[in-house]
Design a protein around this motif. Structure first.
Motif, PDB file in Angstrom:
ATOM      1  N   GLY A 383      25.796  36.064 -44.989  1.00  0.00           N
ATOM      2  CA  GLY A 383      24.708  35.552 -45.811  1.00  0.00           C
ATOM      3  C   GLY A 383      24.109  36.653 -46.672  1.00  0.00           C
ATOM      4  N   SER A 384      24.011  37.877 -46.109  1.00  0.00           N
ATOM      5  CA  SER A 384      23.517  39.021 -46.895  1.00  0.00           C
ATOM      6  C   SER A 384      24.492  39.375 -48.011  1.00  0.00           C
ATOM      7  CB  SER A 384      23.318  40.238 -45.976  1.00  0.00           C
ATOM      8  OG  SER A 384      22.385  39.949 -44.948  1.00  0.00           O
ATOM      9  N   LEU A 385      25.792  39.306 -47.714  1.00  0.00           N
ATOM     10  CA  LEU A 385      26.793  39.571 -48.753  1.00  0.00           C
ATOM     11  C   LEU A 385      26.728  38.504 -49.848  1.00  0.00           C
ATOM     12  CD1 LEU A 385      29.848  40.613 -46.542  1.00  0.00           C
ATOM     13  CD2 LEU A 385      28.320  42.112 -47.835  1.00  0.00           C
ATOM     14  N   LEU A 386      26.464  37.252 -49.451  1.00  0.00           N
ATOM     15  CA  LEU A 386      26.303  36.184 -50.441  1.00  0.00           C
ATOM     16  C   LEU A 386      25.112  36.460 -51.346  1.00  0.00           C
ATOM     17  CD1 LEU A 386      26.863  33.396 -51.661  1.00  0.00           C
ATOM     18  CD2 LEU A 386      25.553  32.392 -49.771  1.00  0.00           C
ATOM     19  N   PHE A 387      24.008  36.923 -50.764  1.00  0.00           N
ATOM     20  CA  PHE A 387      22.821  37.236 -51.578  1.00  0.00           C
ATOM     21  C   PHE A 387      23.128  38.352 -52.573  1.00  0.00           C
ATOM     22  CE2 PHE A 387      19.030  39.956 -52.117  1.00  0.00           C
ATOM     23  CZ  PHE A 387      18.267  39.072 -52.867  1.00  0.00           C
ATOM     24  N   LEU A 388      23.824  39.398 -52.127  1.00  0.00           N
ATOM     25  CA  LEU A 388      24.183  40.487 -53.040  1.00  0.00           C
ATOM     26  C   LEU A 388      25.104  39.979 -54.162  1.00  0.00           C
ATOM     27  CD1 LEU A 388      24.827  43.427 -50.533  1.00  0.00           C
ATOM     28  CD2 LEU A 388      22.855  43.108 -52.030  1.00  0.00           C
ATOM     29  N   SER A 389      26.022  39.080 -53.814  1.00  0.00           N
ATOM     30  CA  SER A 389      26.921  38.518 -54.827  1.00  0.00           C
ATOM     31  C   SER A 389      26.140  37.730 -55.873  1.00  0.00           C
ATOM     32  CB  SER A 389      27.961  37.609 -54.164  1.00  0.00           C
ATOM     33  OG  SER A 389      28.755  38.315 -53.243  1.00  0.00           O
ATOM     34  N   LEU A 390      25.228  36.868 -55.400  1.00  0.00           N
ATOM     35  CA  LEU A 390      24.467  36.034 -56.332  1.00  0.00           C
ATOM     36  C   LEU A 390      23.486  36.865 -57.143  1.00  0.00           C
ATOM     37  CD1 LEU A 390      23.787  32.820 -54.230  1.00  0.00           C
ATOM     38  CD2 LEU A 390      25.582  33.253 -55.907  1.00  0.00           C
ATOM     39  N   LEU A 391      22.990  37.938 -56.552  1.00  0.00           N
ATOM     40  CA  LEU A 391      22.102  38.830 -57.304  1.00  0.00           C
ATOM     41  C   LEU A 391      22.869  39.473 -58.464  1.00  0.00           C
ATOM     42  CD1 LEU A 391      19.130  39.583 -56.966  1.00  0.00           C
ATOM     43  CD2 LEU A 391      19.853  41.661 -55.786  1.00  0.00           C
ATOM     44  N   GLN A 392      24.147  39.768 -58.247  1.00  0.00           N
ATOM     45  CA  GLN A 392      24.947  40.312 -59.341  1.00  0.00           C
ATOM     46  C   GLN A 392      25.181  39.264 -60.423  1.00  0.00           C
ATOM     47  OE1 GLN A 392      29.383  42.254 -59.863  1.00  0.00           O
ATOM     48  NE2 GLN A 392      28.148  42.903 -58.131  1.00  0.00           N
ATOM     49  N   TYR A 393      25.413  38.021 -60.027  1.00  0.00           N
ATOM     50  CA  TYR A 393      25.550  36.951 -61.021  1.00  0.00           C
ATOM     51  C   TYR A 393      24.238  36.766 -61.792  1.00  0.00           C
ATOM     52  CZ  TYR A 393      30.085  35.430 -59.214  1.00  0.00           C
ATOM     53  OH  TYR A 393      31.412  35.372 -58.850  1.00  0.00           O
ATOM     54  N   LEU A 394      23.107  36.882 -61.103  1.00  0.00           N
ATOM     55  CA  LEU A 394      21.816  36.776 -61.773  1.00  0.00           C
ATOM     56  C   LEU A 394      21.648  37.915 -62.781  1.00  0.00           C
ATOM     57  CD1 LEU A 394      18.976  35.367 -61.878  1.00  0.00           C
ATOM     58  CD2 LEU A 394      18.238  37.060 -60.188  1.00  0.00           C
ATOM     59  N   ALA A 395      22.018  39.125 -62.390  1.00  0.00           N
ATOM     60  CA  ALA A 395      21.921  40.275 -63.295  1.00  0.00           C
ATOM     61  C   ALA A 395      22.843  40.101 -64.497  1.00  0.00           C
ATOM     62  CB  ALA A 395      22.270  41.558 -62.542  1.00  0.00           C
ATOM     63  N   LEU A 396      24.032  39.527 -64.270  1.00  0.00           N
ATOM     64  CA  LEU A 396      24.938  39.258 -65.378  1.00  0.00           C
ATOM     65  C   LEU A 396      24.329  38.231 -66.335  1.00  0.00           C
ATOM     66  CD1 LEU A 396      27.691  39.804 -66.640  1.00  0.00           C
ATOM     67  CD2 LEU A 396      28.678  38.071 -65.124  1.00  0.00           C
ATOM     68  N   GLY A 397      23.611  37.257 -65.760  1.00  0.00           N
ATOM     69  CA  GLY A 397      22.897  36.298 -66.598  1.00  0.00           C
ATOM     70  C   GLY A 397      21.811  36.966 -67.421  1.00  0.00           C
ATOM     71  N   TYR A 398      21.111  37.927 -66.830  1.00  0.00           N
ATOM     72  CA  TYR A 398      20.090  38.682 -67.572  1.00  0.00           C
ATOM     73  C   TYR A 398      20.729  39.466 -68.710  1.00  0.00           C
ATOM     74  CZ  TYR A 398      15.793  37.967 -64.940  1.00  0.00           C
ATOM     75  OH  TYR A 398      14.653  37.422 -64.423  1.00  0.00           O
ATOM     76  N   LEU A 399      21.916  40.006 -68.467  1.00  0.00           N
ATOM     77  CA  LEU A 399      22.613  40.745 -69.517  1.00  0.00           C
ATOM     78  C   LEU A 399      22.921  39.821 -70.701  1.00  0.00           C
ATOM     79  CD1 LEU A 399      23.868  43.539 -70.173  1.00  0.00           C
ATOM     80  CD2 LEU A 399      26.010  42.672 -69.214  1.00  0.00           C
ATOM     81  N   LEU A 400      23.380  38.620 -70.403  1.00  0.00           N
ATOM     82  CA  LEU A 400      23.619  37.641 -71.465  1.00  0.00           C
ATOM     83  C   LEU A 400      22.317  37.287 -72.173  1.00  0.00           C
ATOM     84  CD1 LEU A 400      26.129  35.102 -69.872  1.00  0.00           C
ATOM     85  CD2 LEU A 400      26.588  36.716 -71.699  1.00  0.00           C
ATOM     86  N   SER A 401      21.260  37.101 -71.368  1.00  0.00           N
ATOM     87  CA  SER A 401      19.970  36.701 -71.925  1.00  0.00           C
ATOM     88  C   SER A 401      19.401  37.761 -72.847  1.00  0.00           C
ATOM     89  CB  SER A 401      18.986  36.426 -70.780  1.00  0.00           C
ATOM     90  OG  SER A 401      17.794  35.847 -71.246  1.00  0.00           O
ATOM     91  N   ALA A 402      19.726  39.020 -72.593  1.00  0.00           N
ATOM     92  CA  ALA A 402      19.209  40.104 -73.437  1.00  0.00           C
ATOM     93  C   ALA A 402      19.902  40.163 -74.789  1.00  0.00           C
ATOM     94  CB  ALA A 402      19.365  41.444 -72.709  1.00  0.00           C
ATOM     95  N   PHE A 403      21.169  39.739 -74.842  1.00  0.00           N
ATOM     96  CA  PHE A 403      21.941  39.840 -76.083  1.00  0.00           C
ATOM     97  C   PHE A 403      22.100  38.514 -76.820  1.00  0.00           C
ATOM     98  CE2 PHE A 403      23.159  43.683 -73.894  1.00  0.00           C
ATOM     99  CZ  PHE A 403      23.298  44.602 -74.925  1.00  0.00           C
ATOM    100  N   MET A 404      21.860  37.406 -76.125  1.00  0.00           N
ATOM    101  CA  MET A 404      22.058  36.088 -76.739  1.00  0.00           C
ATOM    102  C   MET A 404      20.847  35.210 -76.460  1.00  0.00           C
ATOM    103  SD  MET A 404      25.959  35.354 -75.523  1.00  0.00           S
ATOM    104  CE  MET A 404      27.258  36.548 -75.749  1.00  0.00           C
ATOM    105  N   ARG A 405      20.693  34.210 -77.288  1.00  0.00           N
ATOM    106  CA  ARG A 405      19.614  33.256 -77.081  1.00  0.00           C
ATOM    107  C   ARG A 405      20.156  31.836 -77.141  1.00  0.00           C
ATOM    108  NH1 ARG A 405      14.549  35.392 -80.830  1.00  0.00           N
ATOM    109  NH2 ARG A 405      14.569  37.570 -80.134  1.00  0.00           N
ATOM    110  N   GLY A 406      19.364  30.933 -76.593  1.00  0.00           N
ATOM    111  CA  GLY A 406      19.644  29.519 -76.737  1.00  0.00           C
ATOM    112  C   GLY A 406      20.956  29.082 -76.132  1.00  0.00           C
ATOM    113  N   ARG A 407      21.619  28.182 -76.877  1.00  0.00           N
ATOM    114  CA  ARG A 407      22.819  27.534 -76.359  1.00  0.00           C
ATOM    115  C   ARG A 407      23.967  28.519 -76.196  1.00  0.00           C
ATOM    116  NH1 ARG A 407      22.815  24.109 -79.834  1.00  0.00           N
ATOM    117  NH2 ARG A 407      24.523  24.727 -81.209  1.00  0.00           N
ATOM    118  N   LYS A 408      24.008  29.563 -77.026  1.00  0.00           N
ATOM    119  CA  LYS A 408      25.091  30.538 -76.909  1.00  0.00           C
ATOM    120  C   LYS A 408      25.056  31.225 -75.539  1.00  0.00           C
ATOM    121  CE  LYS A 408      26.069  32.946 -80.533  1.00  0.00           C
ATOM    122  NZ  LYS A 408      26.049  33.984 -81.607  1.00  0.00           N
TER     123      LYS A 408
END
Length: 511
Positions: A383-408
């Protein structure tokens, strides 16, 4: 909408060609003297029974649901729907326009999958008739998805609500995938085509799917015709005191009350229900050892990236688009505080969602008779490994959010969830099988996984370390410590993504 058509055409071409090349490489490596005709038969059967159903189910269906509903919700939120209907255009004609756009995407996807795959097979000298028939019939499952989109269209009042409706419909389709209702698109994928001496098509299943799609479309049209077209009011900004001591408490409090948080918790609960079938199957076939191995396997949360990545991708970009960030930063609030507060609130949402998911899976495993101490130990570690995995996906989403907006940002978040969560581990496995002579399978897989920043690939390595075989009891969880580099790959990319996201956000023009 033209960009969406280009996107679906490109995806359809790429995934089909990749699938053909991987299958040819895999089968020729296993059966070196196989005749060309037999190789063509194996590749065709594998494409129609495994590759194409999974591509349609886990890539095209969520994309179609999320992108169409979020696009309509965004138009509704901005008042574009009301503006269009203020012209000499009836609601029925406007609704039929959306029907036409959805069917165009289906047609483009079906032709792209069929033609690109057929060309790739022709390049190897294979017959393509069976593949063309099977791929076109399977692609018709997207017609049922368009029907679901049209039914939900009147309920999408904003981009965020469209995203959540799309994700919710996708999860429900997965839950219904084991039912006996062949008109459900995910069930249709399993029953529309069968492989024997050739490809056999069930026309009754196709007719049921079309009947459902037409019924849902008509119901959606009637709902849209009767709906009051009033745009939602502006987003309220609570009158809170942004003192340094209470700042992050404010963000965390807002997170717990947000619709995104509630939707995420609901999705994790639904996805935990999807793991029930895996636990039942392993327990029935292998007893308690199989049940414990199934527990490890289901705690990878393979579908959760489809929720977490869009959550991260919309976190910053949506506040910029709707002006919330400008209102908040007009108060005594620094950009660093806003970024950290948003990150902490999303991380809290992910942690609570993971806790609920793990608790439900563990509870059902204990209900089936799994030993208490070992189950809790495995649940805590993985479960801890799952949290670390999802935290990385969340950070990857933040990376997208910083460079792109909206539907893109939304489009790329769903694509990355599929590529990083499914395609990358599959490519690593394929490469590892080809180089199996250079060490034990897990050692080869571990080395190859380090080359790919995929949390799912790293989790699979740690899974294999503790659960090498389904029928045997799991090894001690301390075995994961032998793969410290793979564990580090669950953390280091997260820090890199967040660092780049913060540097970009700090210098971003928020107008």
């Amino acid at each position: 909408m033209l960009r969406l058509q280009h996107l679906f055409a490109a995806l359809a071409a790429i995934v089909s060609i990749i699938a053909v090349e991987i299958d040819v490489s895999r089968f020729t490596a296993h059966y070196q003297d196989i005749p060309a005709e037999e190789l063509a038969r194996l590749v065709t059967a594998d494409l129609i029974t495994k590759w194409l159903p999974n591509f349609l189910k886990f890539l095209f269906m969520p994309l179609l649901l999320i992108l169409l509903l979020s696009r309509f919700g965004s138009d509704f939120e901005r008042g574009n729907v009301v503006l269009m209907l203020s012209k000499p255009l009836t609601r029925r004609r406007y609704f039929l326009g959306w029907t036409s756009e959805g069917l165009k995407l289906v047609l483009i996807s079906a032709l792209g999958i069929a033609l690109s795959g057929a060309l790739a097979m022709l390049a190897h000298g294979f017959a393509v008739r069976d593949y063309l028939i099977g791929s076109l019939v399977l692609s018709l499952s997207l017609v049922g998805v368009v029907g679901i989109v049209l039914f939900l269209l009147p309920f999408a009042t904003s981009r965020d609500s469209g995203v959540f409706l799309g994700l919710g419909a996708f999860v429900m389709l997965l839950l219904l995938g084991k039912s006996d209702y062949s008109f459900v698109p995910t069930v249709y994928l399993e029953r529309a085509v069968s492989i024997g001496g050739g490809v056999s098509v069930s026309y009754r299943v196709i007719a049921e799917l079309f009947a459902l799609s037409i019924a849902l479309s008509l119901a959606g049209m009637e709902l849209f015709r009767r709906r009051e077209l009033r745009s939602p009011g502006p987003l309220p900004v609570p009158g809170v005191s942004f003192s340094p001591r209470g700042l992050y408490g404010v963000f965390l409090g807002l997170s717990l009350q947000s619709r995104r948080f509630m939707a995420f918790v609901a999705f994790t609960a639904l996805m935990a229900l999807l793991s029930k079938g895996t636990l039942d199957k392993y327990y029935l076939n292998y007893g308690n050892p199989g049940l414990l191995n199934a527990l490890i396997s289901t705690l990878n949360g393979s579908l959760l990236p489809f929720v977490v990545l869009p959550l991260g991708a919309l976190s910053i970009s949506s506040t910029i688009d709707n002006g919330t960030v400008r209102v908040l930063l007009s108060k005594p609030l620094r950009r660093k505080d806003f970024f950290l507060g948003t990150l902490l609130s999303d991380a809290l949402a992910v942690s609570l969602g993971v806790a609920l998911y793990v608790a439900l899976v563990i509870a059902y495993a204990l209900h089936l008779g799994a030993p208490l101490s070992k189950t809790l130990e495995l649940g805590l570690v993985f479960g801890s490994l799952l949290f670390l995995s999802l935290l990385q996906y969340l950070a990857l989403g933040y990376l997208l959010s910083a460079f792109m907006r909206g539907r893109k940002a939304l489009i790329f978040s769903v694509l990355l969830a599929f590529l990083v969560g499914f395609v990358a581990p599959l490519l690593v496995i394929t490469a590892s099988l080809a180089g199996a002579g250079n060490g034990s399978p897990i050692e080869v897989f571990s080395r190859n996984a380090l080359l790919v920043p995929s949390p799912s690939a790293q989790y699979t390595v740690l899974n294999m370390a503790v659960s090498p075989k389904r029928s045997l009891p799991p090894a001690p969880v301390s075995e994961v410590l032998d793969y410290k580099a793979n564990m580090a790959m669950l953390i280091l990319p997260t820090l890199a993504y967040l660092t780049v996201s913060w540097v970009k956000f700090r210098k971003a023009d928020l107008r």
